[in-house]
Design a protein around this motif. Structure first.
Motif, mmCIF file in Angstrom:
data_model
loop_
_atom_site.group_PDB
_atom_site.id
_atom_site.type_symbol
_atom_site.label_atom_id
_atom_site.label_comp_id
_atom_site.label_asym_id
_atom_site.label_seq_id
_atom_site.Cartn_x
_atom_site.Cartn_y
_atom_site.Cartn_z
ATOM 1 N N LYS A 1 0.798 -1.225 -0.012
ATOM 2 C CA LYS A 1 -0.085 0.069 0.073
ATOM 3 C C LYS A 1 0.931 1.143 0.066
ATOM 4 O O LYS A 1 1.847 1.302 0.554
ATOM 5 N N TRP A 2 0.378 1.964 -0.744
ATOM 6 C CA TRP A 2 1.166 3.462 -0.969
ATOM 7 C C TRP A 2 1.460 4.081 0.407
ATOM 8 O O TRP A 2 2.368 4.609 0.771
ATOM 9 N N HIS A 3 0.341 4.271 1.266
ATOM 10 C CA HIS A 3 0.216 4.919 2.449
ATOM 11 C C HIS A 3 1.133 4.364 3.577
ATOM 12 O O HIS A 3 1.489 4.932 4.462
ATOM 13 N N HIS A 4 1.511 3.152 3.158
ATOM 14 C CA HIS A 4 2.401 2.296 4.101
ATOM 15 C C HIS A 4 3.903 2.703 4.082
ATOM 16 O O HIS A 4 4.768 2.152 4.622
ATOM 17 N N MET A 5 4.250 3.340 3.055
ATOM 18 C CA MET A 5 5.821 4.076 2.859
ATOM 19 C C MET A 5 5.804 5.300 3.743
ATOM 20 O O MET A 5 4.931 5.928 4.006
ATOM 21 N N PRO A 6 6.867 5.273 4.669
ATOM 22 C CA PRO A 6 7.034 6.360 5.356
ATOM 23 C C PRO A 6 6.976 7.648 4.515
ATOM 24 O O PRO A 6 7.948 7.775 3.701
ATOM 25 N N HIS A 7 6.346 8.888 4.715
ATOM 26 C CA HIS A 7 6.320 10.031 4.410
ATOM 27 C C HIS A 7 6.063 9.897 2.847
ATOM 28 O O HIS A 7 6.887 10.533 1.939
ATOM 29 N N PRO A 8 5.049 9.211 2.335
ATOM 30 C CA PRO A 8 4.764 9.244 0.813
ATOM 31 C C PRO A 8 4.606 10.532 0.159
ATOM 32 O O PRO A 8 3.983 11.639 0.987
ATOM 33 N N GLN A 9 4.532 10.555 -1.099
ATOM 34 C CA GLN A 9 4.291 12.194 -1.782
ATOM 35 C C GLN A 9 2.755 11.792 -1.897
ATOM 36 O O GLN A 9 2.327 11.383 -3.201
ATOM 37 N N VAL A 10 2.029 12.577 -1.260
ATOM 38 C CA VAL A 10 0.519 12.234 -1.427
ATOM 39 C C VAL A 10 -0.017 13.281 -2.445
ATOM 40 O O VAL A 10 0.563 14.646 -2.408
ATOM 41 N N PRO A 11 -0.675 12.905 -3.480
ATOM 42 C CA PRO A 11 -1.222 13.982 -4.091
ATOM 43 C C PRO A 11 -2.242 14.891 -3.708
ATOM 44 O O PRO A 11 -3.076 14.413 -3.359
ATOM 45 N N ILE A 12 -2.023 16.236 -4.048
ATOM 46 C CA ILE A 12 -2.574 17.247 -3.493
ATOM 47 C C ILE A 12 -3.073 18.222 -4.605
ATOM 48 O O ILE A 12 -2.296 18.590 -5.671
ATOM 49 N N ILE A 13 -4.468 18.402 -4.913
ATOM 50 C CA ILE A 13 -5.002 19.583 -5.632
ATOM 51 C C ILE A 13 -4.774 20.780 -5.235
ATOM 52 O O ILE A 13 -5.297 21.409 -3.947
ATOM 53 N N ASP B 1 -4.802 24.804 -4.386
ATOM 54 C CA ASP B 1 -6.015 25.828 -4.415
ATOM 55 C C ASP B 1 -5.822 26.760 -5.315
ATOM 56 O O ASP B 1 -4.680 26.819 -6.221
ATOM 57 N N GLU B 2 -6.764 27.886 -5.478
ATOM 58 C CA GLU B 2 -6.699 28.817 -6.277
ATOM 59 C C GLU B 2 -5.547 29.527 -6.469
ATOM 60 O O GLU B 2 -5.319 30.092 -7.552
ATOM 61 N N SER B 3 -4.622 29.602 -5.360
ATOM 62 C CA SER B 3 -3.434 30.575 -5.445
ATOM 63 C C SER B 3 -2.297 29.685 -6.032
ATOM 64 O O SER B 3 -1.273 30.026 -6.266
ATOM 65 N N GLY B 4 -2.673 28.085 -6.243
ATOM 66 C CA GLY B 4 -1.512 27.412 -6.630
ATOM 67 C C GLY B 4 -0.876 26.706 -5.647
ATOM 68 O O GLY B 4 0.160 25.836 -5.560
ATOM 69 N N SER B 5 -1.230 26.869 -4.372
ATOM 70 C CA SER B 5 -0.568 26.242 -3.259
ATOM 71 C C SER B 5 -1.173 24.911 -3.013
ATOM 72 O O SER B 5 -2.487 24.885 -3.062
ATOM 73 N N THR B 6 -0.424 24.155 -2.399
ATOM 74 C CA THR B 6 -0.997 22.773 -1.922
ATOM 75 C C THR B 6 -0.994 22.706 -0.226
ATOM 76 O O THR B 6 -1.486 21.849 0.161
ATOM 77 N N ASP B 7 -0.572 23.877 0.309
ATOM 78 C CA ASP B 7 -0.778 23.868 1.752
ATOM 79 C C ASP B 7 -2.289 23.559 2.124
ATOM 80 O O ASP B 7 -2.443 22.994 3.223
ATOM 81 N N LYS B 8 -3.030 24.213 1.522
ATOM 82 C CA LYS B 8 -4.586 24.139 1.777
ATOM 83 C C LYS B 8 -5.222 23.406 0.741
ATOM 84 O O LYS B 8 -6.361 23.863 0.706
ATOM 85 N N GLY B 9 -4.621 22.795 0.049
ATOM 86 C CA GLY B 9 -5.211 22.129 -1.107
ATOM 87 C C GLY B 9 -6.027 21.025 -0.586
ATOM 88 O O GLY B 9 -6.022 20.524 0.530
ATOM 89 N N LYS B 10 -6.559 20.271 -1.484
ATOM 90 C CA LYS B 10 -7.519 18.899 -1.164
ATOM 91 C C LYS B 10 -6.800 17.863 -1.710
ATOM 92 O O LYS B 10 -6.381 17.771 -3.148
ATOM 93 N N PRO B 11 -6.704 16.769 -0.927
ATOM 94 C CA PRO B 11 -6.102 15.485 -1.407
ATOM 95 C C PRO B 11 -6.984 14.840 -2.692
ATOM 96 O O PRO B 11 -8.053 14.885 -2.732
ATOM 97 N N TRP B 12 -6.082 14.463 -3.562
ATOM 98 C CA TRP B 12 -6.610 13.938 -4.660
ATOM 99 C C TRP B 12 -7.589 12.807 -4.347
ATOM 100 O O TRP B 12 -8.631 12.413 -4.999
ATOM 101 N N TYR B 13 -7.015 11.836 -3.810
ATOM 102 C CA TYR B 13 -7.865 10.803 -3.238
ATOM 103 C C TYR B 13 -8.541 10.750 -1.894
ATOM 104 O O TYR B 13 -7.667 11.422 -1.063
ATOM 105 N N ASP B 14 -9.785 10.241 -1.752
ATOM 106 C CA ASP B 14 -10.193 10.549 -0.597
ATOM 107 C C ASP B 14 -9.748 9.257 0.385
ATOM 108 O O ASP B 14 -8.901 8.452 0.142
ATOM 109 N N VAL B 15 -10.397 9.210 1.785
ATOM 110 C CA VAL B 15 -9.750 8.609 2.702
ATOM 111 C C VAL B 15 -9.769 6.968 2.525
ATOM 112 O O VAL B 15 -8.744 6.280 2.501
ATOM 113 N N GLU B 16 -11.016 6.523 1.873
ATOM 114 C CA GLU B 16 -11.048 5.130 1.685
ATOM 115 C C GLU B 16 -10.092 4.965 0.528
ATOM 116 O O GLU B 16 -9.450 3.775 0.202
#
Length: 404
Positions: A181-193, A195-210
């Motif tokens: 599983k991807w999330h079992h890798m320590p510190h994985p590179q999580v895909p984030i959408i 925000d409007e400013s182009g920042s991922t700090d407050k962006g939305k995860p591409w994949y939902d929790v499930e």
């Protein structure tokens, strides 16, 4: 007479010793190659068939497909001892899949060449086309295949992998990592959408929790296939990470490609790979001082088109990996005016395919890319994708050293 016979026998000893030594050294030579054969590109429409593994089964049964005959000729010309094939559809019945390729194409002379044989082959399931219940590509439809499969594919097993060897494969020692599983890798590179400013700090995860909890890291699979060569074990470490494109600003394929390569880099040593488990659920990584050869289409360039700094360098600059001798070709140099284009392995201009041995246990003798220049009679084998593939066969010649 007895003394004369004894003298002659003694005189012959040095020659016999040299002959025995040369024979021993020859037995320890090893040529390893990788080849993305693009066999999913066989023209199923011209055959009146739908895209499925049945297309490749049919093509392999005939021995007459021009693209596959050219692929076989390239292999016969290079004649590697161990060969990794990418984009060779997984077919569970090896008699109709990889063994049919060996029997109907490689065991048959192509272009007047000597046939080659591989007594040992290995195939296994992959994630491409393996359906999920999720809408992983976020197009509003959970279709199960294509972008909603564990790895992009229109049917299970598309873009699969196959290993061919002239040396025995230690089947009991094989490890696969298809379901890690991807999330079992320590510190994985999580895909984030962003925000409007182009920042991922407050962006939305591409994949939902499930989805994130279920998603596998490997887009096809990662393999550790031990091969017995001259009484020594050589670990063939094979993979085919996803291309880092066909996505958006979330960079989900780019991040996955990075972490797929990282998984193999971490696997090389116990201190880095302590988190890794195989498809049997066992925590595993390579032991210290293990002979290995990394093989496959890694979809990561060290120079040329789409070079992303720090991605392939996880392997090429790894302290346990020998990247000192880089395979080159005259055809690659002539295909582009770009600097270092002689090291390209794909027609669009990149080094994407790799054969990387361990520093331990090998001396590197030579390496190359099968890419004849346009002036060569052999250019017919690589002139376009229909001739053979959009990738080139890459090989390296090794000597096994006497390290324990």
């Amino acid at each position: 007479m007895k003394n004369r016979a004894l003298f002659c026998a003694i005189a012959l000893l040095p020659a016999l010793f040299v002959s025995t030594l040369a024979s021993s050294q020859e037995e320890q030579m090893l040529k390893v190659a990788t080849f993305n054969v693009s066999m999913e590109a066989t023209n199923y429409k011209a055959l009146g068939m739908k895209p499925s593994d049945q297309v490749l089964q049919y093509v392999l049964s005939t021995g007459e497909h021009s693209q596959v005959k050219n692929i076989a000729e390239i292999i016969q010309r290079v004649n590697p001892d161990i060969l990794m094939l990418n984009e060779f559809d997984y077919i569970a019945d090896k008699r109709k899949g990889v063994d049919a390729f060996v029997k109907n194409y490689l065991n048959v002379s192509q272009g007047g060449l000597e046939p080659v044989d591989y007594l040992y082959t290995y195939v296994a399931t992959v994630n491409t086309g393996e359906p999920t219940k999720f809408d992983l590509d976020n197009n509003g439809k959970a279709e199960g295949f294509g972008g909603d499969a564990y790895g992009f594919g229109l049917y299970p097993g598309q873009y699969g992998m196959a290993l061919l060897s002239k040396y025995p494969i230690d089947v009991d020692g094989i490890r696969t990592f298809q379901t890690f599983k991807w999330h079992h890798m320590p510190h994985p590179q999580v895909p984030i959408i962003p925000d409007e400013s182009g920042s991922t700090d407050k962006g939305k995860p591409w994949y939902d929790v499930e989805e994130w909890a279920a998603l596998r890291l490997s887009s096809k699979s990662h393999w550790d296939v031990p091969v017995k060569v001259a009484g020594k074990t050589v670990h063939i470490l094979a993979m085919h990470p996803t291309p880092p494109n066909f996505d958006g600003s979330e960079d989900r394929n780019g991040k996955r490609n990075f972490d797929e390569i990282r998984l193999m880099a971490d696997y090389l040593s116990p201190d880095k790979g302590a988190y890794i488990y195989d498809d049997n659920g066992e925590k595993v990584s390579l032991s210290e001082n293990a002979r290995f050869v990394l093989v496959g289409d890694f979809n990561a360039a060290d120079i040329g088109d789409k070079h992303r700094e720090g991605v392939i360098e996880q392997l090429t600059e790894h302290p346990l990996v020998n990247n000192d001798i880089i395979p080159t070709s005259a055809g690659g140099a002539g295909a582009s005016g770009a600097e270092f284009s002689n090291r390209f392995t794909a027609y669009w201009g990149a080094r994407a395919d790799y054969v990387l041995p361990s520093r331990f246990g090998f001396d590197v003798n030579d390496a190359g890319v099968f890419w004849p220049a346009k002036t060569s009679d052999l250019y017919r084998l690589v002139k376009d994708r229909e001739a053979s593939s959009d990738h080139r066969l890459v090989w390296i010649s090794l000597s096994l050293t006497d390290d324990n």
